[in-house]
Design a protein around this motif. Structure first.
Motif, PDB file in Angstrom:
ATOM      1  N   ARG A  47       0.813  -1.107  -0.069  1.00  0.00           N
ATOM      2  CA  ARG A  47       0.041   0.219  -0.045  1.00  0.00           C
ATOM      3  C   ARG A  47       0.846   1.166   0.163  1.00  0.00           C
ATOM      4  O   ARG A  47       2.127   1.003   0.491  1.00  0.00           O
ATOM      5  N   LYS A  48       0.373   2.257  -0.530  1.00  0.00           N
ATOM      6  CA  LYS A  48       1.058   3.585  -0.727  1.00  0.00           C
ATOM      7  C   LYS A  48       0.707   4.691   0.246  1.00  0.00           C
ATOM      8  O   LYS A  48       1.396   5.414   0.879  1.00  0.00           O
ATOM      9  N   THR A  49      -0.645   4.658   0.831  1.00  0.00           N
ATOM     10  CA  THR A  49      -1.077   5.833   1.780  1.00  0.00           C
ATOM     11  C   THR A  49      -0.836   5.273   3.006  1.00  0.00           C
ATOM     12  O   THR A  49      -0.688   4.126   3.285  1.00  0.00           O
ATOM     13  N   PRO A  50      -0.527   6.467   3.635  1.00  0.00           N
ATOM     14  CA  PRO A  50       0.048   6.212   5.053  1.00  0.00           C
ATOM     15  C   PRO A  50      -1.017   5.473   6.100  1.00  0.00           C
ATOM     16  O   PRO A  50      -0.611   4.767   6.933  1.00  0.00           O
ATOM     17  N   THR A  51      -2.492   5.869   5.874  1.00  0.00           N
ATOM     18  CA  THR A  51      -3.169   5.128   6.955  1.00  0.00           C
ATOM     19  C   THR A  51      -3.166   3.624   6.444  1.00  0.00           C
ATOM     20  O   THR A  51      -3.752   2.774   7.342  1.00  0.00           O
ATOM     21  N   ASP A  52      -3.146   3.427   5.347  1.00  0.00           N
ATOM     22  CA  ASP A  52      -3.119   1.512   4.804  1.00  0.00           C
ATOM     23  C   ASP A  52      -1.782   1.053   4.818  1.00  0.00           C
ATOM     24  O   ASP A  52      -1.609  -0.019   5.123  1.00  0.00           O
ATOM     25  N   TYR A  53      -0.772   1.952   5.092  1.00  0.00           N
ATOM     26  CA  TYR A  53       0.724   1.481   4.936  1.00  0.00           C
ATOM     27  C   TYR A  53       0.867   0.997   6.476  1.00  0.00           C
ATOM     28  O   TYR A  53       1.730  -0.134   6.578  1.00  0.00           O
ATOM     29  N   ILE A  54       0.647   1.722   7.482  1.00  0.00           N
ATOM     30  CA  ILE A  54       1.099   1.281   8.906  1.00  0.00           C
ATOM     31  C   ILE A  54      -0.311   1.194   9.791  1.00  0.00           C
ATOM     32  O   ILE A  54      -1.183   2.189   9.636  1.00  0.00           O
ATOM     33  N   ARG A  55      -0.485   0.259  10.422  1.00  0.00           N
ATOM     34  CA  ARG A  55      -1.868   0.001  11.309  1.00  0.00           C
ATOM     35  C   ARG A  55      -1.187  -0.468  12.526  1.00  0.00           C
ATOM     36  O   ARG A  55      -0.338  -1.412  12.807  1.00  0.00           O
ATOM     37  N   ASN A  56      -1.600   0.124  13.775  1.00  0.00           N
ATOM     38  CA  ASN A  56      -1.334  -0.360  15.177  1.00  0.00           C
ATOM     39  C   ASN A  56      -2.432  -1.208  15.316  1.00  0.00           C
ATOM     40  O   ASN A  56      -3.603  -1.283  15.182  1.00  0.00           O
ATOM     41  N   GLY A  57      -2.151  -2.350  16.056  1.00  0.00           N
ATOM     42  CA  GLY A  57      -2.975  -3.234  16.807  1.00  0.00           C
ATOM     43  C   GLY A  57      -2.354  -4.512  17.433  1.00  0.00           C
ATOM     44  O   GLY A  57      -1.454  -4.266  18.080  1.00  0.00           O
ATOM     45  N   VAL A  58      -3.114  -5.507  17.313  1.00  0.00           N
ATOM     46  CA  VAL A  58      -2.664  -6.802  18.471  1.00  0.00           C
ATOM     47  C   VAL A  58      -2.876  -7.977  17.551  1.00  0.00           C
ATOM     48  O   VAL A  58      -3.436  -8.133  16.393  1.00  0.00           O
ATOM     49  N   LEU A  59      -1.737  -8.821  17.463  1.00  0.00           N
ATOM     50  CA  LEU A  59      -1.553  -9.919  16.634  1.00  0.00           C
ATOM     51  C   LEU A  59      -1.669 -10.901  17.734  1.00  0.00           C
ATOM     52  O   LEU A  59      -1.288 -11.255  18.812  1.00  0.00           O
ATOM     53  N   TYR A  60      -2.588 -12.157  17.132  1.00  0.00           N
ATOM     54  CA  TYR A  60      -2.912 -13.452  17.768  1.00  0.00           C
ATOM     55  C   TYR A  60      -2.697 -14.414  16.738  1.00  0.00           C
ATOM     56  O   TYR A  60      -2.556 -14.365  15.560  1.00  0.00           O
ATOM     57  N   VAL A  61      -2.448 -15.680  17.324  1.00  0.00           N
ATOM     58  CA  VAL A  61      -2.078 -16.768  16.446  1.00  0.00           C
ATOM     59  C   VAL A  61      -3.139 -17.968  17.041  1.00  0.00           C
ATOM     60  O   VAL A  61      -3.254 -18.192  18.393  1.00  0.00           O
ATOM     61  N   THR A  62      -3.700 -18.455  16.220  1.00  0.00           N
ATOM     62  CA  THR A  62      -4.688 -19.585  16.581  1.00  0.00           C
ATOM     63  C   THR A  62      -4.035 -21.011  15.948  1.00  0.00           C
ATOM     64  O   THR A  62      -3.121 -21.054  15.699  1.00  0.00           O
ATOM     65  N   GLU A  63      -4.795 -21.989  15.938  1.00  0.00           N
ATOM     66  CA  GLU A  63      -4.395 -23.469  15.635  1.00  0.00           C
ATOM     67  C   GLU A  63      -4.214 -23.344  13.975  1.00  0.00           C
ATOM     68  O   GLU A  63      -3.365 -23.968  13.657  1.00  0.00           O
ATOM     69  N   ASN A  64      -4.990 -22.355  13.172  1.00  0.00           N
ATOM     70  CA  ASN A  64      -4.711 -22.455  11.808  1.00  0.00           C
ATOM     71  C   ASN A  64      -4.512 -20.978  11.191  1.00  0.00           C
ATOM     72  O   ASN A  64      -4.370 -21.033  10.105  1.00  0.00           O
ATOM     73  N   TYR A  65      -4.687 -19.891  11.947  1.00  0.00           N
ATOM     74  CA  TYR A  65      -4.779 -18.704  11.498  1.00  0.00           C
ATOM     75  C   TYR A  65      -3.903 -17.657  12.295  1.00  0.00           C
ATOM     76  O   TYR A  65      -3.559 -17.948  13.333  1.00  0.00           O
ATOM     77  N   LEU A  66      -3.444 -16.828  11.530  1.00  0.00           N
ATOM     78  CA  LEU A  66      -2.588 -15.709  12.125  1.00  0.00           C
ATOM     79  C   LEU A  66      -3.686 -14.537  12.002  1.00  0.00           C
ATOM     80  O   LEU A  66      -4.051 -13.846  10.868  1.00  0.00           O
TER      81      LEU A  66
END
Length: 582
Positions: free
Chosen positions: A477-496
């Motif tokens: 992505r090129k726009t700043p709003t889509d380029y960097i996002r703050n949040g929380v990362l989880y990992v499940t049995e089959n997904y990230l």
């Protein structure tokens, strides 16, 4: 006439030098100096007067020349007087300095104290002699009187000398030991604290590791014996131990092994090459310490050492907190087992003889160490069901776990009190229920499976129940709003799963869900090469993205990478086992 005047001048200068040289040694006070100086000045004046009377005409004829010569003589005398006054002042000053030095040295006071101590010593000696005499007089051997006074006095003196020598010998022999029992106030020593230094910190960590290495080697050898790493060694050790325990020689065997270990250490210290270990020791490469480190290298060094110290202190705190919670009945069902076991041990120690009790304990310890532990290590499910010490230790909570439990229970009670109508009201808003264990998993925006549009069976792993805070860098992505996002990362049995903090409640457009099977590459990543260290990001490549996505600014990057990579390898191995062609 001129010759006489020159002689007078020369004589005055000679007297001047003599007065300057002899003035300090003539007397000890200023008065005596003046007394000595005045007669000399009078002699000079009389000689000059005589010469003036003898030749008045010559002086008259000389005229102004003789007057100037007399003025020169007077100036010479004034200079001599000035020098004498300076010498007297210097002498007076030196006497004052000497008097001050004497007062400061306190020689007189020290002499007085020495005299007092001598008097006290003499008095004490007299008292001791009087006491010895009174004892000798009171003794029954001295009741019969001597026939003659001189012989009695001689015998008394002889006995006094013998007693004095005996007391002196006793004091010389045991006085040093008696002085050790003198009570003295304890001296408080304040240890100087060293300033923080990266080099010192790393050196202390290495020293701790080297000092703890013998303990780790001993525990590793015991574990190798228990797990039958070397079948012949473990079999021989089991047979010898059981024979020793059957005959009741367990304690002598332990003492003999300790003596043997000390003997081997002595030979090793003398230069012998003796290496006995069940598990081969792996020599770790020792990096030579660098003298000149850059700022980034020092910062990374401090971070590595701080991480090791944090993990070490965390393990020690967990062990101590578990022991404390075990004895404080925090988990009553676990402490109850320990309580019953202690009562059984107490009753058996009161009823059974010690020989039989030691035999039972020794045989049980050998069977438990060599056979039962080997079975439990080989079969983890049996260990989780029947190994009581393992069950107690693993289920004991730490203070941190208790705090988290209390916070979750408090939140559940508050929400359950607000909506008691239905069964679903028992679970908080935005919480998904684990049917097996009755646990709830939630995110900030709602139920976990609802936020990411996943099945209800998908829930975060135990490692990341609360997730890892990070920022998603999508380089496609090129726009700043889509380029960097703050949040929380989880990992499940089959997904990230990545939950964006800027997404509205109920909306999952800005959230990111990546299937673990779709990941083509996962690596540790360093976003800014200028910063020190190995970075705080994870790069994940998928077929749908041209450039790998980066989850950066992650404080626990290594922990997250290990969890994601482990789950990724599990899914890949399971998929390859099901479909070998893929």
């Amino acid at each position: 006439m001129l010759k006489r005047l020159d002689r007078i001048r020369f004589r005055g200068r000679r007297d001047e030098f003599l007065d300057l040289a002899e003035s300090p040694n003539t007397s000890d006070t200023e008065c005596s100096e003046e007394i000595v100086i005045k007669p000399r000045a009078s002699v000079r004046e009389t000689e000059e007067v005589r010469e003036a009377e003898v030749e008045p005409q010559g002086d008259a004829q000389a005229g102004p020349g003789s007057f100037s010569a007399a003025l020169d003589d007077r100036t010479d005398l004034n200079e001599v007087k000035g020098h004498l006054e300076i010498a007297l002042l210097e002498k007076h000053y030196l006497q004052e300095e000497l008097r001050k030095l004497k007062e400061e040295s306190n020689v007189d006071s020290l002499k007085q104290e020495l005299e007092k101590e001598r008097c006290r010593r003499i008095e004490l000696e007299q008292k001791i002699n009087d006491a010895l005499r009174s004892r000798l007089e009171d003794s029954p051997s001295q009741t019969p009187k001597a026939p003659s006074a001189p012989s009695a006095a001689g015998s008394d003196k002889q006995k006094e000398t013998l007693v004095d020598t005996l007391l002196k010998w006793l004091y010389d022999r045991f006085g040093v030991y008696i002085e050790d029992f003198r009570f003295q106030p304890e001296e408080t020593t304040v240890e100087t604290e060293e300033p923080l230094s990266a080099k010192r910190l790393t050196e202390n960590m290495r020293r701790l590791k080297r000092g703890f290495r013998p303990v780790t080697n001993f525990m590793r050898n015991l574990s190798a014996l228990s797990s039958w790493y070397s079948i012949y060694t473990s079999a021989i050790a089991f047979i010898v131990y059981m024979y020793v325990a059957w005959n009741g020689w367990v304690i002598p065997m332990i003492l003999f092994l300790a003596i043997l270990r000390l003997s081997l250490n002595y030979l090793i210290a003398k230069g012998w090459r003796i290496q006995w270990s069940i598990v081969p020791e792996v020599s770790e490469p020792v990096e030579p310490p660098k003298e000149d480190l850059t700022v980034s290298e020092k910062f990374q060094l401090v971070l590595d050492v701080a991480q090791k110290a944090q993990n070490l202190f965390g393990r020690m705190a967990n062990i101590l907190e578990k022991i404390k919670n075990l004895f404080m009945w925090v988990q009553p069902e676990l402490t109850q087992k320990l309580y019953v076991g202690l009562w059984l041990a107490f009753i058996s120690s009161c009823l059974l003889p010690y020989k039989l009790l030691g035999f039972i304990i020794g045989v049980y310890a050998g069977i438990k160490f060599f056979i039962i532990d080997f079975i439990f290590k080989s079969c983890p499910k049996l260990r989780q069901r029947y190994d009581t010490p393992y069950i107690i230790w693993t289920n004991l909570p730490t203070d941190l776990q208790l705090k988290e439990r209390s916070n979750t229970m408090l939140g559940r009670r508050v929400i359950a009190a607000g909506g008691r109508g239905s069964l679903t009201a028992a679970a908080p808003v935005g919480v998904s229920r684990d049917e097996d264990g009755g646990r709830y998993y939630s995110t900030k925006r709602g139920a976990f499976h609802e936020v990411f549009n996943l099945p209800e069976s998908e829930r975060p792993l135990t490692v990341c129940e609360t997730g890892w805070r990070c920022c998603l860098i999508n380089r496609d992505r090129k726009t700043p709003t889509d380029y960097i996002r703050n949040g929380v990362l989880y990992v499940t049995e089959n997904y990230l799963c990545f939950e964006s903090s800027s997404s509205r409640s109920g909306s999952s457009k800005r959230n990111k869900v990546i299937k673990l099977l779709d990941i083509t590459d996962i690596q540790k990543y360093k976003v800014l090469s200028v910063l020190p260290g190995s970075g705080m990001g994870i790069s994940i490549a998928t077929p749908s993205t041209q450039k790998p996505m980066v989850f950066g600014a992650m404080m626990h990057r290594d922990e997250a990478f290990e969890a994601i990579y482990t789950q990724y390898t599990k899914i890949i191995t399971k998929a390859t086992a099901i479909n070998p062609e893929t």
